[in-house]
Enzyme design. Sequence first.
Site, short mmCIF file in Angstrom:
data_model
loop_
_atom_site.label_atom_id
_atom_site.label_comp_id
_atom_site.label_asym_id
_atom_site.label_seq_id
_atom_site.Cartn_x
_atom_site.Cartn_y
_atom_site.Cartn_z
N ASP A 149 2.05 89.92 74.76
CA ASP A 149 1.83 90.83 73.63
C ASP A 149 2.78 90.51 72.45
O ASP A 149 3.68 89.68 72.56
CB ASP A 149 2.03 92.27 74.15
CG ASP A 149 1.11 93.26 73.45
OD1 ASP A 149 0.61 92.96 72.37
OD2 ASP A 149 0.93 94.37 73.99
N ASP A 204 -6.13 97.04 68.75
CA ASP A 204 -6.69 97.60 69.99
C ASP A 204 -8.06 98.24 69.79
O ASP A 204 -8.36 98.82 68.75
CB ASP A 204 -5.73 98.64 70.57
CG ASP A 204 -4.49 97.98 71.13
OD1 ASP A 204 -4.33 96.76 70.96
OD2 ASP A 204 -3.66 98.69 71.74
C1 GLA Z 1 -0.72 96.58 72.82
C2 GLA Z 1 -1.88 95.74 73.32
C3 GLA Z 1 -2.68 96.57 74.31
C4 GLA Z 1 -1.81 97.00 75.46
C5 GLA Z 1 -0.59 97.77 74.94
C6 GLA Z 1 0.43 98.02 76.04
O1 GLA Z 1 -1.16 97.67 72.07
O2 GLA Z 1 -2.68 95.31 72.26
O3 GLA Z 1 -3.80 95.82 74.79
O4 GLA Z 1 -1.40 95.87 76.20
O5 GLA Z 1 0.07 97.04 73.91
O6 GLA Z 1 1.54 98.71 75.57
#
Ligand code: GLA
Length: 400
Positions: A149, A204
């Site tokens: 990430d 997301d």
């Molecule tokens: C980010 C990623 C998500 C998830 C969260 C976890 O937002 O894009 O897919 O992995 O972190 O905290």
Amino acid sequence: MKRLLATVLMATVGMSPAWAQKFDKLAMTPQMGWNSWNKFACNIDEKLIRETADAMVKLGLKDAGYQYINIDDCWHGARDANGEMHPDPQRFPSGIKALADYVHARGLKLGIYSDVGNTTCGHRPGSRGHEYQDARTYAAWGIDYIKYDWCDSKGLNAVGAYQTMSDAIRATNRPMLLSICEWGDNKPWEWAADIGHSWRTTGDIYPCWDCEMNHGSWSALGIMRILDKQAGLRKYSGPGHWNDMDMLEVGMGMTEIEDRAHFSIWAMMNSPLILGNDLRSMPESVRKIIGNREVIAINQDPLGVQALRFYNQGTVELWAKPLANDEWAFMILNRGEAPLAYRYDWKQHGISDDLRKRELDLKKATYQWQDAWSGKRGDTGMPLQVTVPAHGVVLLRLKK
Ligand code: GLA
């Protein structure tokens, strides 16, 4: 000569050279699996992971092609005095190695999550400065997949940060798929094909058709918003390096028609199919969607060509995806609020994929079609006459 000697030496001692690339031969078709985040966020433990692996097998999803069980954020405990990472002792008391053994014994693979920064998005320890150490730990645990990430990345160069983890994985000699989760901020499609196996193209996902969920400094995006952000990216997608439209929200609150459209679109776009719902308890209607082998086959087609939008007018879009053996997938998307009665005269419209040099000429050849959702059949000798539900698709497979 020096380099030759170094290569020989490294081959002898089994190390990877510093100029190594990512593991190829992984994700030759888009990866399929499950991830804990969309449904459970930080509320995860080893019991959930074990039960999910069991459900994957029991419900026939493994047989349908799903392979990876991915633990997302918040599995972490703390680093010890040597900097070694350990899982949360309350939530994962048996340790990750035991979990990997459990998952492997069922013919599945285990994924884990980390972050380029000092802290993950869920404020757990990230891998910054510990990349090689963490990759070695994951390899020793038997991990098969790393989602990496982009939180707490201020001041970091994206290419360098992901290259470092890619090199660290290569140095372990364990093939681990690298799923780049950089949200598209630095156009990973332009530089990540040799670094990882897929890259997120957006922020997301959110389980709605066409909304944006404001989180202050960022927004989560509905299905249509994510789809629209794929414009211009199709040429970057291919075997071993996919555009990732984020994990699936099927069974997470949208209607059955929307869920079908969502799954169809992800299949057409060659996005990884990573389930995000609770596999242990789901309605049969949801299981049928995620287990639809016709749709999965479109996603997993060995040619690995992302779909092309060749028509778009108002709320109607037509998409085509060249498949192996001169077959095609064809999708009508109705973004609108009312059902759409649609007539399509195959003979009036050729489809030409200039990028992949493929041509569907239905004046010359007649194709048989089969509807991936209803099973209905027909051929292109006659105009197609269908009703596409609001927020829905009709998805056909064409063969000669
Ligand atoms: C980010 C990623 C998500 C998830 C969260 C976890 O937002 O894009 O897919 O992995 O972190 O905290």
